[in-house]
Each structure stands twice: as C-alpha cells, then as structure tokens.
Design a protein around this motif. Structure first.
Motif, PDB file in Angstrom:
ATOM      1  N   TRP A 103       0.825  -1.199   0.000  1.00  0.00           N
ATOM      2  CA  TRP A 103       0.000   0.000   0.000  1.00  0.00           C
ATOM      3  C   TRP A 103       0.868   1.260   0.000  1.00  0.00           C
ATOM      4  O   TRP A 103       0.632   2.179  -0.772  1.00  0.00           O
ATOM      5  N   ASP A 141       0.883   3.940  -2.861  1.00  0.00           N
ATOM      6  CA  ASP A 141       0.360   5.263  -2.508  1.00  0.00           C
ATOM      7  C   ASP A 141       1.348   6.376  -2.829  1.00  0.00           C
ATOM      8  O   ASP A 141       0.955   7.464  -3.259  1.00  0.00           O
ATOM      9  N   THR A 172      -1.615   5.340   5.926  1.00  0.00           N
ATOM     10  CA  THR A 172      -0.858   4.093   5.787  1.00  0.00           C
ATOM     11  C   THR A 172       0.533   4.243   6.396  1.00  0.00           C
ATOM     12  O   THR A 172       1.036   3.308   7.035  1.00  0.00           O
TER      13      THR A 172
HETATM   14  N1  LIG Z   1      -3.293   2.953   1.400  1.00  0.00           N
HETATM   15  C1  LIG Z   1      -4.400   2.661   0.760  1.00  0.00           C
HETATM   16  N2  LIG Z   1      -5.497   2.469   1.438  1.00  0.00           N
HETATM   17  N3  LIG Z   1      -4.388   2.587  -0.563  1.00  0.00           N
HETATM   18  C2  LIG Z   1      -5.495   2.310  -1.382  1.00  0.00           C
HETATM   19  C3  LIG Z   1      -5.437   0.971  -2.022  1.00  0.00           C
HETATM   20  C4  LIG Z   1      -6.555   0.765  -2.987  1.00  0.00           C
HETATM   21  C5  LIG Z   1      -6.612  -0.599  -3.613  1.00  0.00           C
HETATM   22  N4  LIG Z   1      -7.715  -0.722  -4.479  1.00  0.00           N
HETATM   23  C6  LIG Z   1      -6.696  -1.664  -2.527  1.00  0.00           C
HETATM   24  O1  LIG Z   1      -7.778  -1.938  -2.061  1.00  0.00           O
HETATM   25  O2  LIG Z   1      -5.699  -2.213  -2.142  1.00  0.00           O
END
Ligand SMILES: NC(=[NH2+])NCCC[C@H](N)C(=O)O
Length: 387
Positions: free
Chosen positions: A84, A88, A116
């Motif tokens: 993530w 990000d 995050t």
């Molecule tokens: N740090 C975050 N929440 N990033 C978004 C991630 C979005 C991605 N579609 C997921 O669900 O993994």
C-alpha cells in the motif's frame, strides 16, 4: 478582444455542461472538488466517489486502534501494508506530476499515504522499538524466574545450592537465544506460552514456519524472539493513479467542465501509455498485496490482532469506487482506459470478502473448536497483552 478575455475568464471560473447546455448542477462540488455534475448519474457517481474517499480516510483507523490496544501488530501483514505504501507514494507523485489530475485525487492520495504511513510506523514501533524495550525490561524478571526454576532441573550430584545467574553475558544471551535453549531444559520456560506477544508481528508474518499453534502447543524452537526476519522488499510497484476514481477520463471531463466538456467527448480521452503501464503494475501490487495477509491468517490459524473493519471499509471503498467510475460513463473507451483501476478494485473486493470470511471463520468457528480441544492460545495472548 475584451470580450474574448471576458469569455476566457468566464470559462475559467464557471464550469458548464456543454452537452446538456447548462451550468453544472451542484455548485459546491464544482467549487471545492472542481467537478462538474451535469445530470443525476453524475451526481450519483460523485456521491459514490465521496463515500469511497471517506471510507479510505477511516479504513486504517480501526487497525491503528487495535495495534495501540494490544501494543502489538502481530495480526496484520507488514508486506501487505508496504504494498500500500509504495503504491500510494507512486499515486501521490503521479497526482503531483499529472496536471490533469483533480484536487480530490491529490487529497485522497495524501490521505491514503498519511494513514498508511502512520500505520506502518506504528507497526515498526511495536515490532522493534517497543519489543526491544519490553525485552530489556523483562530480562531482570526472567533472570529471577530462572533462578527460581533452576532447582527443578535435574542437578548433578556435585551441584549444590542455588545457581547464581551470570548477569552480564547472560543478559546479552537473552537477545540472541530462544527462551527454551536459555533454560537448557526440555521443559518449556515459564510463560513461554506468552511468546506471541514477544514475537514480532512482521517477523511472524514473514516466517513460513510460523503458526499460532506453534505458540502454545509446541513452544518455538526455531524462531528467535529477538531476531525479526528480514522484510522482503517488494519489487515493481506501480502508481495508483486512481482514487482519482479511476478517473483519468473523469479528471479531464471535469477540467473540460471548465473549458468545454464537449471537447472531451469529441476528441476522446487522452491516454498515457506510461499511465496505463503504471496502472497495471499498481493493480498487480495491490491485488498481490492481499495474499501475504491471507497467508498470514492461514499460517497462524487465527485472526487475533487483525481488525476486520479495515477490510470492511476497504470493501465499501472499492465497491463505491467502481460504482463512481461506471456511473460516470459506460463508454468502452473510458472503461478500457480505467481497466487497471476497475480490475484492481473488483479483485480487492473479492479478496477483502475472503479475508472477512476468514475472520468470521477463525474468530467464531475455529474459536469454538479450539475451546473444545482445550487450546488456550487466545487466553494466552490476552494474558500476554496484560503484561
Ligand atoms: N493505502 C491505501 N489504502 N491505498 C489504497 C489501495 C486501494 C486498492 N484498491 C486496494 O484496495 O488495495
């Protein structure tokens, strides 16, 4: 000339629906989000996008609270979160570099990245700093326990009296040797069932041999409590260009709202080959990122320390995200351009559903069976957390 300038100024300040030949429907959306809603579909699309944004804003808070309460993060996979973070950061940079992106995209990217990063920092803190600090604190207590335990060990006939602990060197040993080998006995050391709290979440998560069963049933012989496994580096991350609501095309549509929405419809959305490539890489990273978490749950046979609400919010965020894209336009060219973001969100919905089902299974079904078989890992874990 003056009229032209005025027209240009007008076009800059007022968004207009060229197709419907009317101003944008909701003023504040236009003003604060720079989005031009021309019909009910657009309004629903925006509402879905907003719900998605809000869900992402709060999604990680439950896990942060759980980690704070348990003073540990053993339930969440660090590899999953690192995926993530990298995605990000790419997203954030992408939004900053791409002039066509909306302010909302940038806000969301900042929001994601911040929450995050906080979560990852918290995990690193509990995994390493807090654990080390706790260990050094526990050392003295362990030494006393050892002294009390020693007479129980078979003594050589020549041995007499209570052995004196070798403070200095012995103390260092605690950092590099497992508790059982320190005790020098086949009997699990006192409170060895509390090891889950001592072992690092991420280390646990990355150790293929690790399972919660090992924690309680069979005291760990091969896992050093003081030597976290190295974290494998994730490779090849792509930019997540999308809260943006997967909206490269929307972005432009919105901007076009300021200069003529019709333009986009006439000339089609400009696509960037690099953007698409990064989009697919991003999708692979995000989709693959769930696997370490699923695997961790399976290996541990438990979901202790994992907050299901993070996945419930992510589930809603991804569903509404897909909704916001599809509601805005069903033109194939736009869907095609958004395919990586759509696919990523859809697959993440399925994987999050799986993780939620895992949670229900391990929490309720497995909990009952473990209670029946007399396993006490949850109790041990709770007990450990109180210390
Ligand atoms: N740090 C975050 N929440 N990033 C978004 C991630 C979005 C991605 N579609 C997921 O669900 O993994």
């Amino acid at each position: 000339m003056k009229a032209l300038m005025l027209l240009q100024q007008h076009q800059k300040s007022i968004a207009y629906c060229m197709k419907e030949n009317k101003p944008c429907v909701v003023g504040w959306v236009n003003m604060y989000f720079k989005d031009c809603l021309c019909n009910l579909r657009d309004e629903f699309s925006f509402a879905f996008g907003l719900v998605s944004l809000l869900c992402w804003a709060v999604a990680e808070i439950p896990q942060i609270i759980t980690n704070f309460r348990t003073k540990s993060s053993h339930g969440v996979s660090l590899l999953f979160l690192l995926g993530w973070v990298v995605g990000d950061i790419f997203n954030l940079v992408g939004c900053l570099l791409e002039p066509a992106t909306l302010p909302t995209q940038l806000y969301t990217a900042v929001l994601y990245t911040a929450t995050t990063i906080i979560l990852v920092l918290q995990i690193l803190y509990y995994d390493y700093f807090y654990r080390c600090w706790k260990h050094s604190d526990d050392d003295s207590a362990q030494e006393v326990e050892e002294v009390l335990k020693k007479p129980l060990k078979p003594q050589k006939p020549t041995d007499s009296g209570i052995p004196i602990p070798r403070s200095a060197s012995r103390r260092m040993d605690f950092y590099f040797t497992s508790a059982r080998s320190l005790a020098g006995s086949s009997t699990p050391p006192f409170r060895s069932n509390l090891r889950p709290i001592a072992s690092g979440p991420s280390a646990v998560g990355l150790n293929p041999d690790y399972s919660s069963d090992d924690d309680t049933v069979d005291a760990p012989l091969n896992i050093s409590v003081s030597q976290p496994k190295p974290i494998p580096r994730s490779a090849g991350y792509g930019a997540f260009l999308a809260t943006s609501s997967g909206m490269p095309h929307q972005t432009k549509a919105l901007i076009v709202g300021f200069g003529g929405r019709k333009l986009l419809q006439e000339h089609g959305t400009e696509h960037s080959a690099l953007g698409q490539c990064l989009g697919w890489m991003m999708a692979a990273v995000y989709m693959g990122g769930r696997l370490p978490q699923i695997w961790l749950n399976i290996k541990r046979g438990s979901v202790e320390g994992l907050n299901p609400f993070m996945f419930v919010f992510a589930l809603i965020a991804n569903i509404t995200y897909v909704g916001s894209i599809l509601l805005r336009s069903t033109e194939w060219s736009k869907i095609k351009a958004n395919m990586p973001w759509l696919l990523d969100a859809v697959v993440c919905v399925v994987l999050d559903l799986f993780i939620i089902l895992q949670y229900v299974y391990y929490k309720y079904f497995r909990k009952n069976s473990s209670t029946c078989s007399g396993r006490e890992d949850e109790g041990a874990y709770k007990k450990a957390n109180k210390n």
